[in-house]
Design an enzyme around this catalytic site. Structure first.
Site, PDB file in Angstrom:
ATOM      1  CD1 TRP A 104      33.280 -12.845  94.122  1.00  0.00           C
ATOM      2  CD2 TRP A 104      35.266 -13.227  94.966  1.00  0.00           C
ATOM      3  NE1 TRP A 104      32.997 -13.554  95.287  1.00  0.00           N
ATOM      4  CE2 TRP A 104      34.147 -14.061  95.909  1.00  0.00           C
ATOM      5  CE3 TRP A 104      36.570 -13.685  95.552  1.00  0.00           C
ATOM      6  CZ2 TRP A 104      34.624 -14.687  96.874  1.00  0.00           C
ATOM      7  CZ3 TRP A 104      36.794 -14.449  96.834  1.00  0.00           C
ATOM      8  CH2 TRP A 104      35.741 -14.993  97.260  1.00  0.00           C
ATOM      9  CG  ASP A 173      36.247 -15.069  88.743  1.00  0.00           C
ATOM     10  OD1 ASP A 173      35.401 -16.206  88.665  1.00  0.00           O
ATOM     11  OD2 ASP A 173      36.298 -14.622  89.859  1.00  0.00           O
ATOM     12  CE  LYS A 197      31.442 -19.409  94.906  1.00  0.00           C
ATOM     13  NZ  LYS A 197      32.249 -18.530  94.637  1.00  0.00           N
TER      14      LYS A 197
HETATM   15  C1  LIG Z   1      33.577 -17.814  95.002  1.00  0.00           C
HETATM   16  C2  LIG Z   1      34.154 -16.907  93.993  1.00  0.00           C
HETATM   17  C3  LIG Z   1      35.705 -16.712  94.058  1.00  0.00           C
HETATM   18  C4  LIG Z   1      36.510 -17.500  94.990  1.00  0.00           C
HETATM   19  O1  LIG Z   1      36.639 -18.865  94.544  1.00  0.00           O
HETATM   20  P1  LIG Z   1      37.630 -19.823  95.390  1.00  0.00           P
HETATM   21  O2  LIG Z   1      37.555 -21.096  94.556  1.00  0.00           O
HETATM   22  O3  LIG Z   1      37.257 -19.978  96.714  1.00  0.00           O
HETATM   23  O4  LIG Z   1      39.112 -19.250  95.354  1.00  0.00           O
HETATM   24  C5  LIG Z   1      36.091 -15.927  92.944  1.00  0.00           C
HETATM   25  N1  LIG Z   1      35.473 -15.390  92.207  1.00  0.00           N
HETATM   26  C6  LIG Z   1      34.000 -15.382  92.294  1.00  0.00           C
HETATM   27  C7  LIG Z   1      33.212 -14.485  91.352  1.00  0.00           C
HETATM   28  C8  LIG Z   1      33.351 -16.115  93.106  1.00  0.00           C
HETATM   29  O5  LIG Z   1      32.155 -16.202  93.050  1.00  0.00           O
END
Ligand SMILES: *Cc1c(COP(=O)(O)O)cnc(C)c1O
Length: 362
Positions: A104, A173, A197
């Site tokens: 990511w 993030d 998540k």
């Molecule tokens: C799942 C995830 C993403 C992607 O998220 P989307 O909402 O599908 O774009 C980005 N960063 C992390 C740390 C993730 O776990």
């Protein structure tokens, strides 16, 4: 009617608290006496105003946000933030520092590069297959911002302590550990998290932005790609993902009123992770993949002796009502995602199953 619910270890979309699902179920036909489903009300109605404003107020209370932090709801997932962050905050001639701790993080780097922005990977754990979080990173004091991934969903690592970046704003993030623990929000210029998540369903991304960062947002961005559009209109420039925002609101209510806040949530999460790692460490049959000082409290990654055995483990677990234990398709292995909504009993049930599986196959 009895409904069968299994223990859900999916990485995302992931488990939601049962009381939240039950409240949604009731609101699906009649939201709060409106005679309409929560999915049928106007986003310009008093009902929806109350929903989004309550979600914002709860976020501010739960995370102890200062007045200059704004809470926004966007579509496009965390992935859209990968490009919005450099578009809004990285002007030509400036550089941003990124820490590469896995898939990511690198996706975020690549989106900035597509925009021909100057990004520098200040540190990376690629040398050891992303099994750890880098320490003592030489950040550029002139950087526009420092970008990190607080929890690496795929590799099962997590920042235990956030880096000191001086006066350079941190951007994180936090998709897979948002609201899992308390921390000092002051050094963060922006935090984003795809809800699916740890804080809700797919379809909405929560963004927390410190107002001083808005000053550098260029004028010539498309409306939907500029943070100022969302701050000016309380995230309702166009139709927001109403149902997803509503679900997030209920999750935050559960966190505040049933769990009792992020300190209590973190203690429960710590206990779940400790129990699982303790068992993994005591067994020669399962091998945890992340280095001990970098282990994630949210995504516990481990391997068995071979891929066939791992496949059987995942299948037999599901047959025993323990779902979602397959590792990310890019790395294989197994992963137990133990987010906020996964109760301690689920972890205990998993450990019991793992012991039996080991006894049969070890
Ligand atoms: C799942 C995830 C993403 C992607 O998220 P989307 O909402 O599908 O774009 C980005 N960063 C992390 C740390 C993730 O776990």
């Amino acid at each position: 009617m009895s409904v069968k619910r299994i223990y859900n270890f999916n990485a995302g979309p992931a488990a939601l608290p049962l009381p939240v699902l039950e409240e949604i179920q009731a609101s699906l036909l009649d939201y709060g006496g409106s005679g309409m489903s929560v999915t049928e009300i106007s986003h310009r109605s008093k009902w929806f105003d109350d929903i989004i404003n309550d979600a914002i107020a709860r976020t501010k209370r739960l995370m102890h946000l200062a007045d200059d932090h704004r809470v926004l709801f966007l579509q496009g997932g965390a992935s859209l933030q990968f490009c919005m962050v450099p578009m809004n905050f990285l002007t030509d001639g400036q550089t941003a520092d990124y820490v590469d701790t896995g898939t990511w993080s690198m996706k975020a780097v690549k989106e900035a590069q597509i925009l021909k922005k100057n990004v520098r990977v200040a540190a990376s754990s690629a040398d050891k297959n992303y099994t750890y979080i880098p320490k003592e990173i030489p950040f550029d004091p002139e950087a526009a911002y420092v970008h990190i991934t607080s929890n690496n969903t795929i590799k099962g690592t997590q920042w235990q302590q956030f880096p000191d970046t001086g006066s350079v704003p941190l951007i994180a993030d936090m998709s897979s550990d948002m609201m899992s623990r308390p921390f000092d929000v002051a050094p963060f210029g922006l935090i984003y998290a795809g809800a699916q998540k740890n804080i809700g369903p797919a379809g909405v991304c929560m963004v927390i932005i410190r107002e001083d960062l808005l000053a550098s947002v260029p004028e010539n961005l498309p409306a939907m790609l500029s943070y100022t559009t969302y701050t000016a209109k309380n995230s309702m420039y166009n139709t927001p993902p109403c149902f997803a925002v509503y679900t997030v609101q209920l999750v935050l209510k559960w966190l505040e009123e049933t769990i009792g806040g992020l300190t209590k949530m973190a203690a429960i999460n710590r206990e779940k992770a400790d129990r699982l790692y303790h068992y993994l460490d005591s067994s020669d049959f399962y091998r945890p993949t992340a280095m001990e000082d970098s282990r994630s409290m949210m995504n516990v990654t481990f391997r068995l002796a071979g891929e066939d055995l791992e496949k059987r483990f995942v299948e037999e677990a599901l047959a025993n009502d323990l779902g979602g234990l397959k590792g990310h398709r890019s790395v294989g292995g197994c992963r137990a995602s133990i987010y906020n909504a996964t109760p301690l009993e689920a972890v205990d049930a998993l450990i019991d199953f793992m012991k039996l599986f080991e006894a049969k196959n070890g």
